[in-house]
Design an enzyme around this catalytic site. Sequence first.
Site, short mmCIF file in Angstrom:
data_model
loop_
_atom_site.label_atom_id
_atom_site.label_comp_id
_atom_site.label_asym_id
_atom_site.label_seq_id
_atom_site.Cartn_x
_atom_site.Cartn_y
_atom_site.Cartn_z
N GLU A 1 0.87 -1.17 0.00
CA GLU A 1 0.00 0.00 0.00
C GLU A 1 0.91 1.22 0.00
O GLU A 1 1.81 1.31 0.84
CB GLU A 1 -0.88 -0.01 1.25
CG GLU A 1 -1.89 1.08 1.21
CD GLU A 1 -2.77 1.16 2.45
OE1 GLU A 1 -2.71 0.24 3.30
OE2 GLU A 1 -3.49 2.16 2.56
N ARG B 1 5.09 -13.06 9.83
CA ARG B 1 5.80 -11.84 9.51
C ARG B 1 7.13 -11.78 10.24
O ARG B 1 7.36 -12.52 11.21
CB ARG B 1 4.96 -10.59 9.81
CG ARG B 1 4.54 -10.48 11.26
CD ARG B 1 3.52 -9.35 11.44
NE ARG B 1 4.14 -8.05 11.35
CZ ARG B 1 3.76 -7.09 10.51
NH1 ARG B 1 2.76 -7.29 9.68
NH2 ARG B 1 4.36 -5.93 10.49
N LYS C 1 4.70 0.75 9.59
CA LYS C 1 4.79 1.99 8.82
C LYS C 1 4.23 3.16 9.61
O LYS C 1 4.75 4.27 9.53
CB LYS C 1 4.00 1.84 7.51
CG LYS C 1 4.82 1.22 6.41
CD LYS C 1 4.08 1.30 5.09
CE LYS C 1 3.11 0.15 4.94
NZ LYS C 1 2.50 0.03 3.61
P1 ATP Z 1 2.72 -2.07 8.06
O1 ATP Z 1 2.19 -2.91 9.18
O2 ATP Z 1 4.12 -1.65 8.25
O3 ATP Z 1 1.81 -0.93 7.68
P2 ATP Z 1 1.52 -3.51 5.92
O4 ATP Z 1 1.42 -4.98 5.96
O5 ATP Z 1 0.28 -2.78 6.18
O6 ATP Z 1 2.75 -3.07 6.84
P3 ATP Z 1 1.67 -3.37 3.07
O7 ATP Z 1 2.16 -2.27 2.23
O8 ATP Z 1 0.26 -3.75 3.01
O9 ATP Z 1 2.08 -2.98 4.55
O10 ATP Z 1 2.59 -4.66 2.87
C1 ATP Z 1 2.92 -5.20 1.62
C2 ATP Z 1 3.27 -6.64 1.81
O11 ATP Z 1 4.36 -6.78 2.72
C3 ATP Z 1 2.11 -7.42 2.37
O12 ATP Z 1 1.97 -8.62 1.65
C4 ATP Z 1 2.51 -7.67 3.79
O13 ATP Z 1 1.95 -8.85 4.29
C5 ATP Z 1 4.04 -7.73 3.71
N1 ATP Z 1 4.65 -7.38 4.99
C6 ATP Z 1 4.47 -6.24 5.70
N2 ATP Z 1 5.15 -6.28 6.86
C7 ATP Z 1 5.80 -7.48 6.90
C8 ATP Z 1 6.67 -8.12 7.84
N3 ATP Z 1 7.02 -7.54 8.98
N4 ATP Z 1 7.15 -9.36 7.52
C9 ATP Z 1 6.81 -9.94 6.37
N5 ATP Z 1 6.00 -9.40 5.44
C10 ATP Z 1 5.49 -8.17 5.69
MG MG Z 2 -1.28 -4.10 4.59
#
Ligand code: ATP
Ligand code: MG
Length: 559
Positions: free
Chosen positions: A35, A261, A271
């Site tokens: 995102e 994760r 983020k």
């Molecule tokens: P945040 O919690 O930092 O906002 P998010 O999951 O909302 O992270 P996205 O931009 O939706 O952020 O993530 C893109 C991809 O990265 C998704 O498939 C998500 O599952 C993966 N991802 C995010 N954080 C992790 C993590 N700590 N370990 C592994 N994969 C991750």
């Molecule tokens: Mg997400």
Amino acid sequence: MTSETTSAPNFIRNQIREEVEAGRQGKIVTRFPPEPNGFLHIGHAKSICLNFGLAEQFGGDCHLRFDDTNPAKEEQAYIDAIKEDVSWLGFEWAGPVRFASDYFDQLYAWAQHLVREGKAYVDDLSPEEMREYRGTLTEAGRPSPYRERGVEENLDLLERMRLGEFAEGEKVLRARIDMAAPNINLRDPILYRIRHAHHHQSGDKWKIYPSYDFTHGQSDAIEGVTHSICTLEFEDHRPLYEWFLDNLPVPARPRQIEFARLNLNYTLTSKRKLKLLVDEGIVDGWDDPRLPTISGMRRRGYTPASIRKFCEMIGVTRADGGLVDIAMLTHALRSDLEDNAPRAMCVLKPLKVVLTNVAEDHEEVYEVAGHPAREDMGTRRIPLTRELYIDQDDFMEEPPKKFFRLAPGKEVRLRNAYVIRCDEVVKGANGEIEELRCSVDFDTLGKNPEGRKVKGVIHWVSAPHGVPVEVRLYDNLFQVEQPDKDRDADFLEHLNPESLVTVQGVAEPSLAGTAPESRFQFERVGYFCTDRHASAPDKLVFNRTVGLKDTWAKIKKKG
Ligand code: ATP
Ligand code: MG
């Protein structure tokens, strides 16, 4: 790399290998779906390496798709940064950069399809009422009074929502599934919300935006994704992901697979929290070298290879593996830099040394290897002159017993050059040390002095030829292993006040003209990288990437 390449288990890779070997799987297609509401961090690197890595390994494709359904939080700057990060890590997405917003027309048509089938309705309940009607984990929900609206009315209301006739929050479109489902995600989830927002891709075309759940699986299906890999928190959404695929005329049938994760100690991987540090000015932007963002790590001096190696080392499982030790990440980094970073001498805290038996105009130059094991890195020229600098830490006026560096009356070897002896300590009016007066034993170049053992070797730089450098000594941003362990506690309380200490040092003359983003091992000190933004060939600014001591290698040996 010199150190062993340990690969941890990766259950998704194993599963796909089995499918491929059994002939059950054609070309695989994965996607990385960020995102664009912030910069990518080390957690995302795990997902990038997994998705792009699988495509590489099995001759498939990996798409880069921005999951851009929330225009209020998204920005073009984030899109640009994310593309740059993925490319820098060394991955290539198949086809164009994709956007979930490319599919808004199709998603809307599918929403109308559900309405026509009696599987979606427009609801007028307020968000509070909706929460109340939804029930709890132990209690079934109740149907909304609007649940039985007719198809025509629903189609009309939905169209008017799209055209902007209603205010934000006034209505939503919901799937009509089962208000008593044990899985709350199936209790008539929201498909569309009204948002009168400008969108970075679709402009002002839409007044309604699809929910994550209504967007993700269908986008996968449109793109022919075979394996839709996501983190464990989406496990409970899988039945809904499948419900949409079952109830819509989608062109393909992707499968969702969840993995644990990455969580790293001393590190925030959220983020939202990283954005707070940036917005509050606690760090110098999203790519501050103390942040675990990919661009911050890049600026700090991490290499793409080291991050990819780390992601291979941690493996992929469904078990929430707890906290990964950041020493594992720095181990991967060191083993890459050990092999690939040229060597140099740099004094971080200069202390002047006068070699009293060397003439004022004397100069001798040593030709020294750029790297002990890499002939391709050539040689560097190191001049020795009467005046030079050593590091303040390499001298002690009253040394303890095992101090093998310089002290009054003691001898030490200047790296690549002679053994010197400290004859006199010259102090200023306030008692601070101004310079050391030392003498050279000219009989010690490349050989040990007769009859005595000199244990210490220190680095040094010629005073007239040395290059002034600013050195930014970075350390962990947080003082505790889990800065956000307590949800309510303010993680800002755990900031390390010494996470950045800046010093003015002197580097050997071969570093003059170094381009930004060049990495070195400063002998005896650590690994350093010229800053991407602040450093210029005639004004060098180095970031400390990491020290020399590898605690992970030690832990592994013991264990
Ligand atoms: P945040 O919690 O930092 O906002 P998010 O999951 O909302 O992270 P996205 O931009 O939706 O952020 O993530 C893109 C991809 O990265 C998704 O498939 C998500 O599952 C993966 N991802 C995010 N954080 C992790 C993590 N700590 N370990 C592994 N994969 C991750
Ligand atoms: Mg997400």
